[in-house]
Design a protein around this motif. Sequence first.
Motif, mmCIF file in Angstrom:
data_model
loop_
_atom_site.group_PDB
_atom_site.id
_atom_site.type_symbol
_atom_site.label_atom_id
_atom_site.label_comp_id
_atom_site.label_asym_id
_atom_site.label_seq_id
_atom_site.Cartn_x
_atom_site.Cartn_y
_atom_site.Cartn_z
ATOM 1 N N ARG A 280 -91.204 64.252 -47.705
ATOM 2 C CA ARG A 280 -90.803 65.119 -46.609
ATOM 3 C C ARG A 280 -91.586 66.433 -46.651
ATOM 4 O O ARG A 280 -92.083 66.903 -45.611
ATOM 5 C CB ARG A 280 -89.296 65.405 -46.719
ATOM 6 N N GLU A 284 -94.188 67.703 -43.754
ATOM 7 C CA GLU A 284 -93.995 68.989 -43.085
ATOM 8 C C GLU A 284 -95.201 69.900 -43.258
ATOM 9 O O GLU A 284 -95.590 70.619 -42.331
ATOM 10 C CB GLU A 284 -92.732 69.675 -43.633
ATOM 11 N N ARG A 298 -90.916 64.396 -35.631
ATOM 12 C CA ARG A 298 -89.836 64.519 -34.653
ATOM 13 C C ARG A 298 -89.431 63.167 -34.091
ATOM 14 O O ARG A 298 -88.257 62.935 -33.803
ATOM 15 C CB ARG A 298 -90.267 65.450 -33.509
ATOM 16 N N ASP A 302 -87.248 62.723 -38.174
ATOM 17 C CA ASP A 302 -86.126 63.638 -37.966
ATOM 18 C C ASP A 302 -84.963 62.942 -37.259
ATOM 19 O O ASP A 302 -85.163 61.996 -36.506
ATOM 20 C CB ASP A 302 -86.563 64.845 -37.128
ATOM 21 N N ASP A 304 -82.690 65.099 -35.592
ATOM 22 C CA ASP A 304 -82.094 66.266 -34.958
ATOM 23 C C ASP A 304 -81.670 65.940 -33.522
ATOM 24 O O ASP A 304 -81.877 64.843 -33.022
ATOM 25 C CB ASP A 304 -83.065 67.453 -34.987
ATOM 26 N N ASN A 307 -84.458 64.716 -31.054
ATOM 27 C CA ASN A 307 -84.854 63.318 -31.216
ATOM 28 C C ASN A 307 -83.762 62.387 -30.699
ATOM 29 O O ASN A 307 -84.052 61.344 -30.119
ATOM 30 C CB ASN A 307 -85.153 63.015 -32.687
#
Length: 320
Positions: A280, A284, A298, A302, A304, A307
Amino acid sequence: MAMDTTATNSEMLELLRLDRAGFIPAPGMSRDEFVGNAEKILETHRQFDENLCTAGNADIFGVVTVTPDERIEAELIREVAETTGKLYGFEVFHVPGFYLSRAVGLLWGGCMLGDRDEYFSVMLLRNAFKKNRRFLNYTRDELLAHELCHSVRQSLNEISLEEYFAYQTSASPVRRYLGNCFIRDIDALLFVIPMMLLPAAELLRALVYPALPVWPFWLIALIYPAFLLIRNALSRRIVSKARKALISCKVNQVEAILFRATLNELKQLAAFRDRPDEFRLWAETLAQTELRWQIILRRFIDEDELNKDYQEEIENHENC
């Protein structure tokens, strides 16, 4: 130099949509360059469709002229999009396809013609596929999916694994395994030419020199095939190690991530097997300079709200 990562949610959604539509940023490409390039490609194809309908025919790079009646059916394009969507997470609908009714090579099944400078590409299939799904040992949807993989991944500008990923769309396990043996035009020549020495040696021995030993010719003929098999095995090993690392890190849509990675990135991925936190952090960090990895993070990694909204949008589109 760090890349601007301050994209708004609407800007990032647009990037995710472009990725699904078959647009992958080239290494080092900025967001503005990527979006601008995709818009030019889409507009060029829109204008082509408009001109084709108006004029009743269109010239493709001075190589072939096509008509609306020769266009590949939308249903077949949807089938191909379903294949590439499930495997690699992209569905290409803007690239037109046509059946060729003119004389083509005896074994020719199809190809893609494209020019990045003109922002245009087109798929071509032999006319036999219009009535028959299969020609020789190939199916029309497999040929189209194969060529689209080349078209989508060409932005990475490396050929070492192009055939590997393209051949994974095949139903044949033999083609999936051996497809990446021939990655350059010269590979086929260096494979065939030594093989031609064998009948030549036999003829020479029969007519001129009966004592001529044939085993050296067999050795020469087998050297390059052996090289191709070894190179293919090494390439597959790189992908396999990267795949196992992603699986161990509990990443979704592993094949889609592999497809979007460069050879050097695939080699680095292998180091993160059973080390999800380090993977990860690596991803990133890479996303700070590579737009591709911003999108990969994304869209495929991810979980989040952005997404989730995007995945819901895709599901709603597929259910329409």
